[in-house]
Design a protein around this motif. Sequence first.
Motif, short mmCIF file in Angstrom:
data_model
loop_
_atom_site.label_atom_id
_atom_site.label_comp_id
_atom_site.label_asym_id
_atom_site.label_seq_id
_atom_site.Cartn_x
_atom_site.Cartn_y
_atom_site.Cartn_z
N MET A 293 0.82 -1.22 0.00
CA MET A 293 0.00 0.00 0.00
C MET A 293 0.85 1.26 0.00
O MET A 293 0.52 2.23 -0.68
CB MET A 293 -0.97 -0.02 1.18
CG MET A 293 -2.05 -1.09 1.04
SD MET A 293 -3.13 -1.20 2.49
CE MET A 293 -4.13 0.29 2.29
N VAL A 294 1.94 1.28 0.77
CA VAL A 294 2.78 2.49 0.78
C VAL A 294 3.56 2.64 -0.54
O VAL A 294 4.13 3.70 -0.81
CB VAL A 294 3.76 2.50 1.98
CG1 VAL A 294 3.01 2.66 3.29
CG2 VAL A 294 4.64 1.26 1.98
N GLN A 295 3.54 1.59 -1.35
CA GLN A 295 4.14 1.68 -2.69
C GLN A 295 3.10 1.98 -3.76
O GLN A 295 3.39 1.93 -4.94
CB GLN A 295 4.87 0.38 -3.02
CG GLN A 295 6.09 0.13 -2.15
CD GLN A 295 6.78 -1.17 -2.47
OE1 GLN A 295 7.70 -1.22 -3.28
NE2 GLN A 295 6.32 -2.25 -1.85
N GLY A 296 1.86 2.30 -3.30
CA GLY A 296 0.83 2.76 -4.22
C GLY A 296 -0.10 1.69 -4.74
O GLY A 296 -0.95 1.99 -5.59
N ASP A 320 -5.06 6.97 -0.47
CA ASP A 320 -5.46 8.06 -1.37
C ASP A 320 -4.43 9.18 -1.25
O ASP A 320 -4.47 9.99 -0.34
CB ASP A 320 -6.86 8.56 -0.98
CG ASP A 320 -7.47 9.45 -2.04
OD1 ASP A 320 -6.69 10.01 -2.84
OD2 ASP A 320 -8.70 9.58 -2.09
N PHE A 321 -3.51 9.21 -2.21
CA PHE A 321 -2.45 10.21 -2.19
C PHE A 321 -2.91 11.58 -2.66
O PHE A 321 -2.17 12.56 -2.56
CB PHE A 321 -1.27 9.75 -3.06
CG PHE A 321 -0.65 8.46 -2.59
CD1 PHE A 321 -0.23 8.31 -1.29
CD2 PHE A 321 -0.49 7.40 -3.47
CE1 PHE A 321 0.35 7.12 -0.85
CE2 PHE A 321 0.08 6.21 -3.05
CZ PHE A 321 0.51 6.08 -1.73
N GLU A 322 -4.13 11.68 -3.19
CA GLU A 322 -4.63 12.95 -3.72
C GLU A 322 -5.32 13.80 -2.66
O GLU A 322 -5.46 15.00 -2.82
CB GLU A 322 -5.58 12.67 -4.89
CG GLU A 322 -4.91 11.98 -6.07
CD GLU A 322 -5.87 11.70 -7.21
OE1 GLU A 322 -7.07 12.04 -7.06
OE2 GLU A 322 -5.44 11.16 -8.23
N GLN A 323 -5.78 13.16 -1.59
CA GLN A 323 -6.46 13.90 -0.54
C GLN A 323 -5.49 14.37 0.54
O GLN A 323 -4.39 13.82 0.69
CB GLN A 323 -7.54 13.02 0.12
CG GLN A 323 -8.78 12.81 -0.72
CD GLN A 323 -9.94 12.34 0.14
OE1 GLN A 323 -10.38 13.03 1.06
NE2 GLN A 323 -10.44 11.15 -0.17
N LYS A 324 -5.90 15.36 1.29
CA LYS A 324 -5.12 15.86 2.41
C LYS A 324 -5.04 14.79 3.49
O LYS A 324 -6.00 14.06 3.74
CB LYS A 324 -5.78 17.12 2.98
CG LYS A 324 -5.02 17.77 4.12
CD LYS A 324 -5.78 18.99 4.64
CE LYS A 324 -5.05 19.61 5.83
NZ LYS A 324 -5.79 20.78 6.37
N LYS A 325 -3.88 14.69 4.15
CA LYS A 325 -3.72 13.70 5.21
C LYS A 325 -4.62 14.02 6.41
O LYS A 325 -5.07 15.17 6.57
CB LYS A 325 -2.25 13.66 5.67
CG LYS A 325 -1.29 13.11 4.64
CD LYS A 325 0.12 13.06 5.21
CE LYS A 325 1.12 12.51 4.21
NZ LYS A 325 2.49 12.46 4.77
N ASP A 326 -4.86 13.02 7.25
CA ASP A 326 -5.71 13.25 8.42
C ASP A 326 -4.90 13.93 9.53
O ASP A 326 -3.72 14.27 9.35
CB ASP A 326 -6.34 11.94 8.91
CG ASP A 326 -5.30 10.92 9.40
OD1 ASP A 326 -4.16 11.33 9.71
OD2 ASP A 326 -5.64 9.73 9.48
N LYS A 334 -8.88 4.89 0.25
CA LYS A 334 -9.85 4.86 -0.84
C LYS A 334 -10.38 3.43 -0.88
O LYS A 334 -9.64 2.48 -1.13
CB LYS A 334 -9.18 5.21 -2.17
CG LYS A 334 -10.17 5.42 -3.31
CD LYS A 334 -9.43 5.84 -4.59
CE LYS A 334 -10.40 6.25 -5.67
NZ LYS A 334 -11.14 7.48 -5.33
N GLN A 335 -11.66 3.28 -0.62
CA GLN A 335 -12.26 1.95 -0.49
C GLN A 335 -13.25 1.68 -1.62
O GLN A 335 -14.11 2.49 -1.91
CB GLN A 335 -12.97 1.84 0.87
CG GLN A 335 -13.55 0.48 1.17
CD GLN A 335 -13.95 0.36 2.62
OE1 GLN A 335 -13.12 0.36 3.52
NE2 GLN A 335 -15.25 0.29 2.86
N MET A 336 -13.09 0.52 -2.23
CA MET A 336 -13.98 0.10 -3.33
C MET A 336 -14.62 -1.23 -2.95
O MET A 336 -13.98 -2.29 -3.00
CB MET A 336 -13.16 -0.05 -4.62
CG MET A 336 -12.56 1.28 -5.09
SD MET A 336 -11.04 1.11 -6.08
CE MET A 336 -9.81 0.96 -4.77
#
Length: 445
Positions: A293-296, A320-326, A334-336
């Motif tokens: 996951m940390v490798q995308g 989700d690398f596009e959203q601001k971190k918490d 990002k859940q599908m």
Amino acid sequence: MSLLTTDHAAEIIGKLEKAQGNGAGYAVVETHPAEAQLKASDIQVFKTLDDALDYLDEKEEFGHVPGFGTEEHPLYYQRIENLISDLKTANPTEALMSIVSEKTANDKPLNHSTMNLNNLQDLKKEVTALGFSPKTADELEKNMRQLPQHFTVKDQLPGDKGQVDLTLHFHKSGVSDTYNFGKYEAVAGKVPPSAPNQSYMVLTENKDNKEKPLVKTFDSPNEAIEFFKKQKGTSELSIGESAESRHLLASKDTGKVNFVHDDFRGAYFSPAIKQTFYVKEGAGYSASQAANMVQGRTVHRDDLINPRNGEGYKAWIKLDFEQKKDDWGNFKLKQMNDPAFGFDLEKTLKGFKIKELSDPAHKEAIMAAMKNGDRVAVTAVNREGKEVKLMAEAAPQYKTLDLYSEKGTREKRELYKKPETSQSETKSQAKGKEKDLEESRSVKI
């Protein structure tokens, strides 16, 4: 008397510390009149503030939030760390210790000078089940013998562009002799691991002996870079078998970077991806899933539980690398949901000319690896009928596969798709356009 003064303080604090170790950040408290003491069952714990507020919304008819209302059982929310502090203030340490003594009076006395062997055995099972290396279990025992309040254990996994560092956190309970494994961090950078007998090292100025700098070595290149970037004075980042035979990678003068080796710039200036993964009672993302996951990449979980109704479900999940971190510096997920999202791995694989899929055992192994987020070695056949060695991974977000050469460069997936797949996709696109045209006409009418 404080509403938090209670004979059940030790039990409540134990529950909160365990929840905190498992990643919970907020608690919702149902208070009672002074004559009815607060109990552990009066407190619900939640990972995020949103979850806590959602629960409060559902229970709103029982009280007012935030703070104390005028109803019989008002509710309020608070950070777990603050609630623990308030509980300890309202219930002095002496009282807590006497409660613990009463609780264990009929049991075997706790021995605070030796580690809990049952706890050690359970933790070893947890880290092994989650796929951490055998050395991790060995390090557990070494650390627990010292009885620290908190300790970490390091592990590594190979990555596409450099090793993935894993840091496991273990916390000792405030009211017992047991440790809890509640979380671990995974860090993926672009720095290759050091060669055998070599280490990354940071050299800093020695004020007592300027001819002999201070040397700190690292097993992790990511930690070495992070430590070097924090230096304020004259320092250097190097690699080698010793300080005398080191190879310079980067240097600083009075805290400012004045040199980065050409071959090292990509790794140095590209920030590492870091994420905290939480473990609850030994369950959570495995070490290899976290590394992927940390490798995308995307992983598949079939053991997820809906906190609202307690029902199980399956989903593909990625960072989700596009959203601001918490608020804790983590990427959001990002859940599908599966199958609702519409990605069918087996059906997708059938659309590609992959040689190994003709063998049922190989096919099952490929699917299992892709669900784990792995990048899998396959033999694909291109348009000219030539067999090509590729690396393939699931790309659920786009309902397809991503293909790479053995060197890691992206390959065009269309070159390896079956002809009928392309035709069916074209028909599907055509039908979509016809549907859009019909809808637009109906709107005009």
